[in-house]
Scaffold this active site. Structure first.
Site, short mmCIF file in Angstrom:
data_model
loop_
_atom_site.label_atom_id
_atom_site.label_comp_id
_atom_site.label_asym_id
_atom_site.label_seq_id
_atom_site.Cartn_x
_atom_site.Cartn_y
_atom_site.Cartn_z
N ASP A 151 -14.76 -37.64 18.77
CA ASP A 151 -15.48 -38.23 17.64
C ASP A 151 -16.35 -39.38 18.12
O ASP A 151 -15.95 -40.15 19.01
CB ASP A 151 -14.51 -38.72 16.56
CG ASP A 151 -13.58 -39.80 17.06
OD1 ASP A 151 -13.74 -40.97 16.64
OD2 ASP A 151 -12.69 -39.52 17.88
N SER A 152 -17.53 -39.50 17.55
CA SER A 152 -18.45 -40.61 17.82
C SER A 152 -18.79 -40.65 19.31
O SER A 152 -19.30 -39.68 19.85
CB SER A 152 -17.84 -41.92 17.31
OG SER A 152 -18.79 -42.96 17.28
N ALA A 153 -18.48 -41.75 20.00
CA ALA A 153 -18.73 -41.78 21.45
C ALA A 153 -17.91 -40.72 22.17
O ALA A 153 -18.33 -40.20 23.21
CB ALA A 153 -18.41 -43.16 22.01
#
Length: 307
Positions: A151-153
């Site tokens: 998720d995300s980075a």
């Protein structure tokens, strides 16, 4: 669509907390750790193993969750946090939930963080973790397929590593939850959701500054939207309606499709960035975790099916 009612209450209760970028990396790490207890615990596993995972730069901590029953695959889950914050304890509940639902073992590598270990340190650690998984899948799990997600980075790292390892081992699936895919703060979703949410518009430059420390922000291993995506494994891309990263997540799904990669899209219109960790508390978040787990299981089962 309006904000999910649970998210509305959560934002009201946390509105006086400092922004991630208001303090130091250690301050931000303490902020995410402080919320760990509130998200609850995950399902019991057949085995949970903490160990030192070897990398080219030494070893990093890692945790392997093995679910009950037949192991259908091995999922390497790379946590979010802007390459600066988060650890395997912050994402342990999620890892357990994914393992229980998917029937796959889940590896959580505690990759090194910036600014202490800037780019490409986190990329290299995650690449080495997936290489370890490819070997372990054969030795420990009877040749189980390997998938990556984050998720995300962590979504950024997952798709970057999947591309870097093309031809070195079969990765059957990539699950990308509101991924960072481009160094571009001019997209409309940045303006629309810059204030009032856990991830502010000004937080992303703060993360990138700590991570890059002068490296080229548009190189493919940082901004995979600018990479040749041909040959990447099938992807699930999940986006959130109230998220500065919404537009680049949608753009990345478009780019994957344009490169011939099979893509499944899911959009959580009432959700905010970071929602994946509140699946124990919020129905809409739980549904997306289940979708990620189901897609992982289906990809691993398809890979094991006779030709």
């Amino acid at each position: 669509m309006p904000l999910d009612p649970f998210v509305t209450v959560m934002l009201e209760r946390t509105r006086d907390l400092p922004a991630i970028s208001d303090g130091s990396p250690d301050d931000a790490r303490a902020l995410i750790a402080a919320g760990r207890e509130g998200i609850g615990t995950g399902p019991e596993m057949a085995e949970t193993r903490d160990f030192a995972l070897p990398t080219r730069s030494g070893s990093i901590p890692a945790r392997l969750h093995v679910p009950k029953g037949e192991v259908k695959g091995l999922l390497v889950y790379l946590h979010g946090g802007g390459w600066v914050i988060g650890n395997i304890d912050d994402f342990d509940t999620l890892g357990r939930a994914l393992a229980a639902r998917s029937g796959c073992a889940v590896l959580l590598p505690d990759y090194r963080l910036a600014p202490e270990s800037p780019f490409p340190g986190p990329v290299e650690d995650c690449e080495d973790a997936v290489l370890w998984a490819l070997e372990a899948a054969g030795e420990e799990f009877g040749g189980a397929p390997v998938a990556v997600a984050g998720d995300s980075a962590g979504g950024n790292l997952a798709t970057v590593v999947a591309r870097r390892l093309l031809g070195q081992g079969p990765i059957v699936f990539q699950g990308l939850v509101y991924p960072v895919t481009d160094y571009d703060f001019s997209r409309p979703s940045y303006a629309a959701h810059a204030e009032g949410f856990p991830l502010l518009g000004r937080d992303m430059p703060w993360f990138f500054d700590h991570y890059l420390q002068g490296a080229d922000p548009k190189q493919p291993d940082v901004s995979p939207l600018h990479a040749d995506l041909t040959g990447l494994p099938p992807a699930l891309v999940i986006t959130a309606g109230y998220d500065v990263l919404l537009d680049e997540g949608l753009a990345y799904a478009d780019a994957l499709e344009a490169a011939g990669v099979p893509v499944t899209r899911r959009h959580a219109p009432g959700m905010i960035h970071g929602f994946i960790r509140i699946h124990n508390l919020c129905e809409a978040a739980r549904l997306e975790v289940e979708a990620l787990a189901d897609a992982t299981r289906e990809a691993c089962e398809a890979a094991r099916a006779p030709a």
